[in-house]
Design a protein around this motif. Structure first.
Motif, short mmCIF file in Angstrom:
data_model
loop_
_atom_site.label_atom_id
_atom_site.label_comp_id
_atom_site.label_asym_id
_atom_site.label_seq_id
_atom_site.Cartn_x
_atom_site.Cartn_y
_atom_site.Cartn_z
N GLU A 240 0.85 -1.22 0.00
CA GLU A 240 0.00 0.00 0.00
C GLU A 240 0.87 1.25 0.00
O GLU A 240 0.53 2.26 -0.65
CB GLU A 240 -0.91 0.02 1.25
N SER B 229 3.85 1.64 -1.26
CA SER B 229 4.41 1.92 -2.60
C SER B 229 3.33 2.50 -3.53
O SER B 229 3.59 3.38 -4.36
CB SER B 229 5.01 0.65 -3.20
N GLN B 230 2.11 1.99 -3.31
CA GLN B 230 1.00 2.54 -4.14
C GLN B 230 0.75 4.01 -3.80
O GLN B 230 0.52 4.84 -4.70
CB GLN B 230 -0.28 1.73 -3.89
N GLU C 41 3.39 6.09 -5.23
CA GLU C 41 3.18 6.23 -6.69
C GLU C 41 2.07 7.25 -7.00
O GLU C 41 2.18 8.08 -7.88
CB GLU C 41 2.80 4.86 -7.25
N LEU C 42 1.01 7.13 -6.16
CA LEU C 42 -0.11 8.07 -6.36
C LEU C 42 0.32 9.50 -6.09
O LEU C 42 -0.04 10.43 -6.83
CB LEU C 42 -1.28 7.70 -5.42
#
Lengths: 592, 166
Positions: A36, A38-39, A42-43
């Motif tokens: 989560e 890393s997500q 990224e977001l």
């Protein structure tokens, strides 16, 4: 997993423990939330990085526009100012690209507009040409100038009796337009809307006056336009007519409506808004587009041709006459300029004629006779000639003859302005000529070396002293006497000439005589024979009427001459006796 | 394809304002008060088919509810216009709908409640709108001022009329 964080330690150990506990938590969190996290990173990067964000938005933007555009007009309303601004900027920045883009659309539209304008112009031009040459046309032109309206419009107003400008085929129940035609160069408003309003007016009138279904509006008039309505059971025709249509025109509308109803019965019954089948009614509607002008176009065209022909012929005729007249005038001028004694100083054409000015010797040829000979009308030519003396040899000669009036026996010639007289003339003429000649214009000297001056008294003396002798008993003029007689005859001729020039007459008596030898009767006959022989020798025909010759044997002159001669030979003679008689009652001076 | 459509509604509900910005107008509004109607044109494209709506904009009168029946004749559909800020115009619309249906039968129609740009001032509440929706009516909330809801209104009615004609 370790349980070390739950053990008891000293202060330092506790601090160390706390540190270790944080690391553990961090490790635990990374173990539990690593994907989560890393997500999330990224977001965050996608949100913070404009390049990535723009790429993502670009993927959904077309769909978003489509979706919103379907819902309402907000998007169009919101974008409109920016689109307008952008378009204006594009036009300013790169007009060529805009021109290339809209050219395929604008080209046909412009062509159509030009064609319509040209059609309208042609119609105006036709009307103008047809009417501009007549007196009525002039009146209308004044009216156009006075009212400020175009000339073609004024002509149309005056000549147009009626013109069907538009015809509408309208579905009766719905008021929808089934088909529509319009005349050339008629400005057509939106025919669908006009059709609806016509139907509405039709209903309004019916309702307002409580009319039944069969009682419909027949026509109505607005200014110079009339709208005729021809009712059918399911549709009606409405014709917009300019001017005053004749009642016979109604029949056209009725016929057209009847045929449409028959031909389109099914299409009218099943009409639900599709107007395609009614394209077939076009010829019927077009047959109602009639027009009538004051004069039949054919006749007017013929009249125009005739008028044009007459004008053309008139112009050609006038041109030919003018050309001929000018040619004659030019030829006359050339002749005049070469004519001795005439000097042209001004030659010009005036309104309806010509004007001439110059110098003219009174002895020169009269220009007016030359005008007539050249085929020109003297009344159209104004000429002013100032007199002068020309020094042309022919005119000097004419002038000399006019002033000196030489006798026929005198020959006058010019030798480098020297007048030379030769031949014979009376002494008086020779004297006068010598005095007058130097004063004649063009004569610088006079010479009469070769002129023989004759004196009448001398001639009389010569004649009257002439004696023609004969042999005894003979009445033949012997050769020596004949030779003598030649001299006498020359003197007689000069005398005859001098007498005729001076108006006097000469009486010549030829008197015969004989000696006393022989009988008296014979002597008398011999005397007469001798007189006649001499008369024959003289030849009376060579003299003019001024000289009268008679013969005789008895006269005082003869007796006197004979008496003086004592010898017989002196009596065998013929004597000549010439007397000069003055003209009776001549008041004029005799010119030599 | 052409279709006659009548615009109906009470006095000053904005019928004319609603369509003027979106149609071909040729005649002045004076015709309303003289002959009680003004005809205008709206060209649309429905599923690739060109449709010309001839809009008969009828003069509205709240007090007497009088409309000329002859103007309605031949209509393929009609539009009822309600002023959201005046509740009585909804009642007028309902009456008009009954009148028209009585004259022309069940032909396609749509209702637009105008003045959605001043929604706060509306007297017509959601309950009333829901009631209309429950009747199965095509209901649009729109604004003559902003243009909201006008295009969908015409498109929907045109689509329904075409389908009925088929």
């Amino acid at each position: 997993m370790s349980n070390e964080p739950f053990k008891t330690h000293s202060f330092s150990a506790t601090a160390q423990g706390l540190e270790s506990s944080k690391e553990d938590w961090s490790e635990l969190r990374s173990l539990l939330l690593a994907p989560e996290q890393s997500q999330l990173d990224e977001l965050r990067e996608r949100l913070d990085n404009p390049a990535i964000y723009a790429r993502d938005v670009s993927r959904v933007l077309p769909d978003a526009f489509t979706l919103r555009g379907k819902g309402d007009q907000h998007l169009a309303t919101a974008l409109a100012p920016f689109v307008e601004e952008g378009f204006a900027a594009a036009v300013r920045k790169s007009p060529r690209a805009i021109v290339d883009a809209i050219a395929p659309i604008m080209g046909p539209a412009i062509r159509q507009a030009i064609v319509r304008t040209l059609q309208s112009m042609m119609q105006s031009l036709n009307y103008s040409l047809e009417q501009s040459l007549s007196a009525r046309g002039l009146h209308w032109r004044i009216e156009a100038w006075r009212t400020g309206r175009p000339f073609a419009e004024v002509v149309l107003l005056h000549t147009l009796r009626y013109r069907v400008e538009q015809v509408f085929l309208i579905h009766r129940e719905t008021g929808l337009l089934l088909h529509h035609v319009a005349a050339d160069s008629v400005a057509v408003q939106d025919q669908h809307v006009v059709s609806g309003m016509l139907a509405a007016i039709q209903s309004y009138v019916q309702d307002s006056f409580g009319a039944s279904k069969d009682q419909t509006l027949d026509h109505f008039q607005v200014g110079e336009w009339t709208v005729w309505i021809e009712e059918g059971s399911q549709a009606f025709l409405a014709g917009v007519i300019q001017g005053a249509p004749p009642t016979t025109l109604r029949q056209h509308f009725r016929d057209a409506m009847d045929r449409i109803q028959v031909q389109q019965a099914d299409a009218l019954s099943d009409f639900h808004g599709d107007t395609a089948p009614f394209t077939a009614t076009h010829p019927y509607l077009e047959s109602c587009l009639l027009a009538h002008y004051e004069a039949p176009p054919q006749r007017r065209a013929m009249g125009k041709w005739i008028l044009g022909g007459v004008l053309l012929f008139g112009c050609a005729w006038w041109g030919w006459i003018a050309y001929q007249s000018h040619a004659r005038w030019s030829h006359f001028l050339t002749q005049l300029k070469t004519e001795p004694g005439v000097v042209v100083t001004l030659a010009e054409s005036t309104l309806g004629g010509y004007r001439l000015e110059g110098l003219r010797d009174p002895l020169a040829k009269d220009p007016s006779t030359m005008l007539i000979a050249a085929g020109l009308d003297p009344s159209k030519i104004t000429a002013m000639w100032s007199p002068y003396y020309a020094l042309h040899p022919s005119l000097i000669t004419t002038r000399v003859h006019s002033m000196l009036q030489p006798p026929k026996t005198v020959t006058l010639t010019l030798e480098s302005n020297i007048l030379v007289a030769s031949g014979s003339a009376s002494v008086e003429w020779a004297r006068d000529a010598r005095h007058l000649a130097p004063f004649i214009p063009g004569i610088s000297g006079y010479r009469d070396d070769s002129l023989m001056a004759i004196s009448i008294p001398d001639l009389l003396l010569l004649v009257n002293h002439s004696v023609i002798r004969f042999n005894s008993g003979s009445s033949i003029v012997e050769p020596p006497e004949l030779a003598k007689l030649q001299t006498v005859m020359a003197a007689l001729r000069n005398l005859d000439l001098a007498a005729s020039q001076s108006g006097r007459t000469v009486s010549l008596e030829v008197l015969g005589s004989a000696d006393e030898t022989g009988p008296e009767t014979m002597n008398l006959q011999l005397s007469e024979s001798r007189a006649h022989a001499v008369l024959a020798a003289i030849g009376g025909k060579q003299f003019s009427a001024a000289t009268t010759i008679t013969t005789g044997i008895d006269s005082p002159f003869l007796k006197q001459q004979r008496g003086s001669a004592g010898r017989s030979a002196d009596k065998r003679i013929v004597l000549l006796h010439a007397t000069l008689t003055e003209p009776p009652n001549t008041g004029e001076a005799v010119r030599p | 394809m052409q279709k006659k459509v009548c615009m109906l509604g009470g006095f000053a509900v904005g019928k004319t304002s609603l369509v003027r910005r979106f149609v071909t107008s040729l005649f002045s509004e004076q015709y309303h008060t003289t002959i009680g109607v003004s005809v205008e044109k709206k060209a649309l494209s429905v599923d690739g088919e060109d449709v010309t709506l001839m809009l008969w904009d009828l003069y509205g009168d709240d007090e007497f509810q009088r409309i000329r029946e002859s103007y309605l004749r031949g209509s393929s559909g009609y539009i009822l216009v309600v002023d959201g800020t005046r509740k009585e115009t909804l009642a007028t619309a309902l009456t008009l709908q009954q009148t028209v249906e009585g004259l022309l039968g069940p032909i396609p129609f749509a209702v637009i409640v105008n003045k959605s740009d001043v929604r706060a001032e509306w007297e017509v509440d959601d309950a009333a709108l829901d009631e209309l929706r429950q009747r199965g009516w095509s209901l649009f909330l729109g604004s003559a001022k902003t243009g909201d809801g006008v295009e969908p209104l015409f498109l929907t009615l045109a689509d329904r009329m075409l389908r009925q004609a088929v």
